[in-house]
Design an enzyme around this catalytic site. Structure first.
Site, short mmCIF file in Angstrom:
data_model
loop_
_atom_site.label_atom_id
_atom_site.label_comp_id
_atom_site.label_asym_id
_atom_site.label_seq_id
_atom_site.Cartn_x
_atom_site.Cartn_y
_atom_site.Cartn_z
CG HIS A 38 -81.85 82.77 14.83
ND1 HIS A 38 -82.46 82.89 13.61
CD2 HIS A 38 -82.71 82.07 15.62
CE1 HIS A 38 -83.64 82.30 13.66
NE2 HIS A 38 -83.82 81.79 14.85
NE ARG A 90 -87.69 83.71 18.67
CZ ARG A 90 -87.32 82.50 18.26
NH1 ARG A 90 -88.22 81.57 18.08
NH2 ARG A 90 -86.05 82.23 18.03
CB VAL A 107 -71.64 79.22 23.55
CG1 VAL A 107 -72.24 79.38 24.94
CG2 VAL A 107 -70.12 79.27 23.60
CG MET A 108 -75.69 74.31 23.02
SD MET A 108 -76.10 74.22 21.27
CE MET A 108 -74.77 73.25 20.66
N GLY A 109 -77.55 78.41 22.69
CA GLY A 109 -78.35 79.56 23.08
C GLY A 109 -77.87 80.86 22.44
CG HIS A 166 -89.07 81.89 14.57
ND1 HIS A 166 -87.71 81.77 14.67
CD2 HIS A 166 -89.31 83.22 14.63
CE1 HIS A 166 -87.16 82.95 14.79
NE2 HIS A 166 -88.12 83.86 14.76
CG ASP A 222 -83.60 77.72 22.31
OD1 ASP A 222 -84.78 77.54 22.63
OD2 ASP A 222 -83.16 77.49 21.16
N1 COA Z 1 -71.25 79.68 19.54
C1 COA Z 1 -70.04 79.92 18.98
N2 COA Z 1 -69.87 80.30 17.70
C2 COA Z 1 -70.98 80.47 16.97
C3 COA Z 1 -72.26 80.26 17.48
C4 COA Z 1 -72.37 79.84 18.81
N3 COA Z 1 -73.57 79.60 19.36
N4 COA Z 1 -73.18 80.49 16.51
C5 COA Z 1 -72.50 80.83 15.41
N5 COA Z 1 -71.17 80.81 15.68
C6 COA Z 1 -70.09 81.08 14.74
C7 COA Z 1 -70.00 79.98 13.73
O1 COA Z 1 -69.20 78.92 14.19
C8 COA Z 1 -69.40 80.69 12.56
O2 COA Z 1 -68.03 80.81 12.80
P1 COA Z 1 -66.97 80.71 11.57
O3 COA Z 1 -67.39 81.77 10.60
O4 COA Z 1 -65.66 80.91 12.23
O5 COA Z 1 -67.16 79.33 11.02
C9 COA Z 1 -70.00 82.08 12.63
O6 COA Z 1 -70.42 82.24 14.00
C10 COA Z 1 -71.19 82.32 11.74
O7 COA Z 1 -72.19 81.40 12.01
P2 COA Z 1 -73.37 81.27 10.97
O8 COA Z 1 -72.88 80.52 9.78
O9 COA Z 1 -73.95 82.58 10.67
O10 COA Z 1 -74.40 80.37 11.76
P3 COA Z 1 -75.48 79.43 11.09
O11 COA Z 1 -76.54 80.25 10.50
O12 COA Z 1 -74.87 78.41 10.21
O13 COA Z 1 -75.97 78.67 12.39
C11 COA Z 1 -77.00 78.26 14.42
C12 COA Z 1 -76.98 79.17 13.20
C13 COA Z 1 -78.23 78.60 15.26
C14 COA Z 1 -77.09 76.80 13.97
C15 COA Z 1 -75.73 78.50 15.23
O14 COA Z 1 -75.67 79.85 15.63
C16 COA Z 1 -75.64 77.57 16.44
O15 COA Z 1 -75.22 76.44 16.29
N6 COA Z 1 -76.03 78.07 17.65
C17 COA Z 1 -76.02 77.24 18.83
C18 COA Z 1 -77.25 76.36 18.88
C19 COA Z 1 -78.50 77.14 19.20
O16 COA Z 1 -78.54 77.95 20.11
N7 COA Z 1 -79.55 76.83 18.45
C20 COA Z 1 -80.85 77.45 18.61
C21 COA Z 1 -81.14 78.34 17.47
S1 COA Z 1 -82.64 79.25 17.72
#
Ligand code: COA
Length: 392
Positions: free
Chosen positions: A278, A287, A273-275, A204, A329
């Site tokens: 992005h 995917r 919330v995990m999952g 990826h 995920d």
């Molecule tokens: N649950 C709740 N809120 C979420 C979220 C989630 N899974 N993912 C993003 N947000 C929120 C952020 O808190 C942020 O809120 P804010 O603007 O009020 O601060 C907003 O959405 C924008 O997020 P963004 O800055 O675009 O996300 P990022 O690019 O910094 O982070 C991740 C991307 C993947 C780290 C993030 O979405 C995340 O932590 N997801 C959960 C973990 C996960 O599933 N990881 C696997 C990735 S493949």
């Protein structure tokens, strides 16, 4: 000073522009894979990942990532023969895995196994492409055996030796679950679902663990160090660790009737919330549809309707409240649960696949290397003198 996050994308003059989290930074070229978030597209060496899932084995995809082209029948047969012959662990690694505490996270065992294999490689490390691919093939063959051993020893079960007549996916399921009627290794639909997850997880672009492997490679360190570092980065719940946390969440909710309330509470209280979400895809992960379809078939075969119901409710609430979509995920967590894997082993399964992508990137980094070394803007204490000590 301007700090760029997802919310701030402007800068002012005379101030350094900080791209926190390297948000939006294009760090280099890569020919390994292409992510186009606007069209929800992901290609490996030009081939859409969905088509690779439909038509290819995981081994063919590994070959493609490393060689740039899909193998001919003869090339695939040679690749399989070579890889299968490397599956058995040396006694030192078997003993090492058995000695490690069974309370430690399985990702720590895997990281240690890669480090151990580095110490045992008789070939002095060179940046030669063929040498790095040999390391990749060795790890692709050995790590499934090490993970299967770790799963079984924690269950107090006897180690099952690899079966060299089985494919990568089927052999791994066989080593973990045996070949009984109920084993996923005996169910072609389950084998294929697992294999598709491996293909989807294989590569990826410049994700955090791949970038880690490229940073380490850029110092001209060895491939084992780069891969060990990549495993460390993948373990985190914001990256590969998320598939494990998805299932912990679903197990905590337990009943689909509670899913909406749980999600509402999480979002009201600004909990991640995990999952979901992005860094690159903002309108859906390319995917997900393939994995989601496999999750639905697994649920039908294994009486797992409850997890699919919960999946739909959680995704619906998230979409309605925030517009944030599931990432890979989210379906792979419950899919691995339905296959029977212990939850804490979900991220090691991701490693078994991603080691192929990491290897391709390590080769690419060496082929056109430049030390990766960004700058920082200092915001600590002003320069000052060390106070004189009494008597000096
Ligand atoms: N649950 C709740 N809120 C979420 C979220 C989630 N899974 N993912 C993003 N947000 C929120 C952020 O808190 C942020 O809120 P804010 O603007 O009020 O601060 C907003 O959405 C924008 O997020 P963004 O800055 O675009 O996300 P990022 O690019 O910094 O982070 C991740 C991307 C993947 C780290 C993030 O979405 C995340 O932590 N997801 C959960 C973990 C996960 O599933 N990881 C696997 C990735 S493949």
């Amino acid at each position: 000073m301007t700090v760029m996050t997802s919310a701030t994308k402007h800068t002012t003059t005379n101030e350094p522009e900080i791209r926190k989290g390297l948000y939006g930074v294009i760090a280099d070229y890569t020919a390994v894979s292409k992510v186009v978030p606007e069209t929800n597209s992901l290609t490996y060496r030009g081939y859409p990942v969905q088509e690779l899932c439909e038509h290819c084995s995981f081994e063919e995809v590994a070959y493609l990532l490393w060689n740039g082209e899909l193998p001919t029948e003869t090339e695939l047969a040679d690749f399989n023969r070579e890889g299968r012959a490397l599956r058995a662990l040396d006694q030192g690694l078997v003993d090492l895995v058995r000695t490690l505490p069974d309370t430690c996270h399985p990702m720590d065992v895997l990281r240690t196994a890669v480090s151990y294999l580095g110490t045992k490689d008789p070939e002095p490390f060179t940046t030669d492409t063929e040498h790095i691919r040999r390391i990749g093939l060795h790890l692709m063959a050995q790590l499934p055996t090490a993970v299967a051993l770790d799963i079984r020893r924690r269950r107090g079960e006897e180690f099952v030796e690899p079966d060299l007549d089985r494919s990568f996916a089927e052999n791994f399921l066989y080593m973990v679950f045996g070949d009984g009627e109920d084993s996923p290794a005996s169910n072609p639909g389950d084998v294929r679902a697992f294999e598709k997850s491996l293909i989807l997880y294989a590569e990826h672009s410049f994700n955090a663990s791949t970038f880690t492997s490229r940073v380490i490679t850029s110092t001209r360190s060895d491939a084992y160090s780069a891969l060990t570092g990549a495993i460390g980065a993948l373990k985190g719940p914001l990256h590969g660790g998320a598939n494990e946390f998805v299932m912990h969440t679903m197990l905590e909710i337990d009943d689909p009737a509670r899913a909406e309330e749980w999600m509402t509470d999480a979002l009201d209280n600004k909990r991640l919330v995990m999952g979901f979400g992005h860094r690159v895809y903002k309108s859906g992960d390319s995917r997900v549809p393939t994995m989601e379809a496999e999750l639905r078939s697994l649920a039908e075969r294994h009486d797992g309707g409850k997890w699919v119901e919960m999946y739909d409710i959680m995704a619906g609430v998230m979409d309605g409240r925030t517009g944030i979509k599931p990432n890979l995920d989210f379906p792979s967590g419950p899919a691995y649960h339905l296959l029977g894997f212990p939850v804490e082993f979900f991220t090691p399964l991701f490693v078994l696949a991603r080691v192929t992508g990491w290897t391709a990137h390590i080769v690419e980094q060496y082929e056109n290397n430049s030390l990766i070394r960004p700058l920082s803007a200092y915001n600590g204490a002003e320069q000052r003198s060390v106070p004189a000590k009494s008597g000096s």
